[in-house]
Design a protein around this motif. Structure first.
Motif, PDB file in Angstrom:
ATOM      1  N   ASP A 227      74.731  -6.915  33.017  1.00 19.88           N
ATOM      2  CA  ASP A 227      73.627  -7.917  32.020  1.00 19.88           C
ATOM      3  C   ASP A 227      74.112  -9.509  32.078  1.00 19.88           C
ATOM      4  O   ASP A 227      75.256  -9.371  33.272  1.00 19.88           O
ATOM      5  N   VAL A 228      72.582  -9.929  31.847  1.00 17.80           N
ATOM      6  CA  VAL A 228      73.403 -12.171  32.129  1.00 17.80           C
ATOM      7  C   VAL A 228      72.219 -12.057  31.773  1.00 17.80           C
ATOM      8  O   VAL A 228      71.671 -11.883  30.275  1.00 17.80           O
ATOM      9  N   ALA A 229      73.082 -13.887  30.869  1.00 25.83           N
ATOM     10  CA  ALA A 229      72.121 -14.333  30.328  1.00 25.83           C
ATOM     11  C   ALA A 229      71.777 -15.833  30.457  1.00 25.83           C
ATOM     12  O   ALA A 229      72.605 -16.275  31.294  1.00 25.83           O
ATOM     13  N   LEU A 230      71.411 -16.912  29.539  1.00 24.51           N
ATOM     14  CA  LEU A 230      72.101 -18.648  30.551  1.00 24.51           C
ATOM     15  C   LEU A 230      72.253 -18.534  28.703  1.00 24.51           C
ATOM     16  O   LEU A 230      71.850 -18.551  27.190  1.00 24.51           O
ATOM     17  N   ASP A 231      72.756 -20.299  28.609  1.00 23.43           N
ATOM     18  CA  ASP A 231      72.942 -21.077  27.711  1.00 23.43           C
ATOM     19  C   ASP A 231      71.449 -21.531  27.235  1.00 23.43           C
ATOM     20  O   ASP A 231      70.836 -21.289  27.886  1.00 23.43           O
ATOM     21  N   PRO A 232      71.909 -22.284  26.093  1.00 24.21           N
ATOM     22  CA  PRO A 232      70.441 -22.535  25.190  1.00 24.21           C
ATOM     23  C   PRO A 232      69.903 -23.656  26.227  1.00 24.21           C
ATOM     24  O   PRO A 232      68.886 -23.692  27.012  1.00 24.21           O
ATOM     25  N   ALA A 233      70.742 -24.171  26.727  1.00 24.21           N
ATOM     26  CA  ALA A 233      70.269 -26.237  27.993  1.00 24.21           C
ATOM     27  C   ALA A 233      69.407 -25.280  29.565  1.00 24.21           C
ATOM     28  O   ALA A 233      69.570 -25.233  30.015  1.00 24.21           O
ATOM     29  N   GLY A 234      69.845 -23.987  29.571  1.00 30.47           N
ATOM     30  CA  GLY A 234      69.698 -23.175  30.337  1.00 30.47           C
ATOM     31  C   GLY A 234      70.595 -23.947  32.287  1.00 30.47           C
ATOM     32  O   GLY A 234      69.824 -23.854  33.301  1.00 30.47           O
TER      33      GLY A 234
END
Length: 345
Positions: A227-234
Motif C-alpha cells: 500500500d502507498v499513501a500521501l499526506d494531504p499536502a502531497g
C-alpha cells in the motif's frame, strides 16, 4: 441564637459546595471498537464520507455495502461486476469503484447511491487501483504479469476521455496509486508484490502529463509492496511493504532519502494519513498480535488495536479515516468491518 444558626448553615453549605467543586468529574468511558459482519467473505476496500462508510465486496462479489458512521448497515449497491478498489472525490460526493472483470470504472452519488457514470477502460484492462486529483481520476491497470501501467479519466472532457499507457517506468503488476486531498498536482505510484518495491512520485501538469519528481531506490525501498499513501499536502509519501517491519515515509521531493519510520511489527500492509495531516494509521498482516496502529507524525504510538486472529487478518490497503479523525475503519479477510475509536489529540 437565630443569627448563629444561620451562620452555621451558611458555613455548612459553603463546605458542601467546596467539596463538590474539588471532587473530580466522573470519567467518560471511551467508545469500544465495534464489528459489523459483512455479507461477503472476501472484501476489498473501505472509504468514509463521515456519516457513511462504503465497503466493496471484492472480485467475487456483486455488491458494495453502505453503513452509518457506527458501522450499522443502511444500504447496498448491487449488480456490480467484482467491485474492488474505492476512491472518493475530494468533496466526498462521488464514489469511484473499479470493476476489473468488466474492464470498467463506475461512479456513484454517495447520498442517493445512484450510478452517475460508467467509464470503459477496455476489455482485458483490469483496472485495480484509483486516485483522484480533481480534473482527473487515475487508475492502475493490467491483467497479465508484466503489463501494469497508469491511465487517467479526464472528467472535464465531453465525452469523457480515457487515456492509458502514461507510466514512464515498468510495472510488473498494476501499480498502487495515491493522491493528496489538498494538492491535485502530485500522484504517487508504487510497485506491488516486488522486491524491491520502488515507489515513484509524479508531478501532474496542466494537460495531465506525468513528470517524474523522484523515486525510492533499491536500497531504501521495501519488499513486497502492499500500500502507498500521501499526506494531504502531497509533500510526504508513505509506503507499507511486507518487509521491513515498519511503514516508511519519504520526502516527495527526494524519495532517495528516508523520513520517519512507523513501527508496526511483521508484515505491514496498509497506510493512510489523517485528513488533517497530523496522524498516520498503519496496518499489518499480523495473525497473533496488534493489526492496526495510530501514530503521531514523529512516529510515537498513539494507540493500537487487534482486529482479528489467524483467519481474520487485515485486507491489504483496507484502512480508512473518518474525515474528523475520530474513527478508523478496518476491513478484515473474514468479512468484517471494524470501527475503531481514536483518542483525541
Amino acid at each position: 441564637m437565630r443569627h448563629s444558626k444561620k451562620l452555621s448553615l451558611l458555613i455548612a453549605s459553603l463546605a458542601l459546595l467546596a467539596g463538590a467543586a474539588l471532587r473530580p468529574a466522573a470519567a467518560v468511558a471511551a467508545p469500544e471498537p465495534a464489528v459489523t459482519v459483512l455479507p461477503f467473505t472476501n472484501p476489498s476496500d473501505v472509504v468514509s464520507t463521515g456519516d457513511r462508510v462504503f465497503v466493496s465486496g471484492g472480485s467475487e462479489s456483486k455488491q458494495i455495502v453502505v453503513t452509518d458512521a457506527a458501522g450499522a448497515v443502511i444500504g447496498t449497491v448491487d449488480g456490480l461486476d467484482g467491485p474492488t478498489r474505492l476512491q472518493l472525490s475530494t468533496d466526498r460526493r462521488t464514489l469511484y469503484v473499479t470493476l476489473p472483470p468488466a474492464g470498467k470504472i463506475a461512479a456513484f452519488d454517495t447520498r442517493s447511491l445512484r450510478r452517475t457514470a460508467t467509464y470503459d477502460i477496455g476489455e482485458g484492462s483490469c483496472p485495480s487501483s484509483l486516485a483522484y486529483t480533481g480534473r482527473y481520476v487515475w487508475f492502475g491497470y493490467g491483467c497479465e504479469n508484466g503489463d501494469g501501467n497508469i491511465g487517467r479519466i479526464d472528467l472535464l472532457r465531453g465525452p469523457t476521455l480515457v487515456t492509458k499507457g502514461l507510466a514512464d517506468a515498468f510495472f510488473y503488476y498494476p501499480p498502487l496509486l495515491a493522491s493528496a486531498t489538498r494538492n491535485p498536482r502530485v500522484l504517487l505510484a508504487g510497485n506491488q508484490r516486488l522486491s524491491p518495491s520502488v515507489d515513484i512520485a509524479y508531478a501532474i501538469g496542466a494537460d495531465g502529463k506525468l513528470t517524474r519528481i523522484s523515486a525510492t531506490t533499491s536500497d531504501d525501498s521495501g519488499s513486497n509492496g502492499r500500500d502507498v499513501a500521501l499526506d494531504p499536502a502531497g509533500s510526504t509519501a508513505f509506503s507499507a511493504s511486507g518487509a521491513p517491519s515498519q511503514v516508511q515515509s519519504y520526502p516527495v521531493e527526494n524519495m532517495a532519502k528516508t523520513g520517519t519510520a512507523y513501527e508496526t511489527g511483521s508484515y505491514p500492509n496498509a497506510v493512510e494519513a489523517a485528513r488533517d495531516g497530523t496522524r498516520v494509521a498503519a496496518g499489518a498482516d499480523a495473525p497473533f498480535g496488534p493489526d492496526v496502529f495510530v501514530f503521531n507524525l514523529d512516529g510515537t504510538l498513539v494507540t493500537q488495536f487487534e482486529v482479528g486472529g489467524s483467519g481474520d487478518t487485515l485486507v491489504p490497503g483496507a484502512l480508512a479515516w473518518s474525515p474528523d479523525g475520530s474513527r478508523l475503519y478496518a476491513v478484515t479477510e473474514g468479512g468484517h468491518l471494524h470501527v475503531l475509536p481514536v483518542p483525541a489529540a
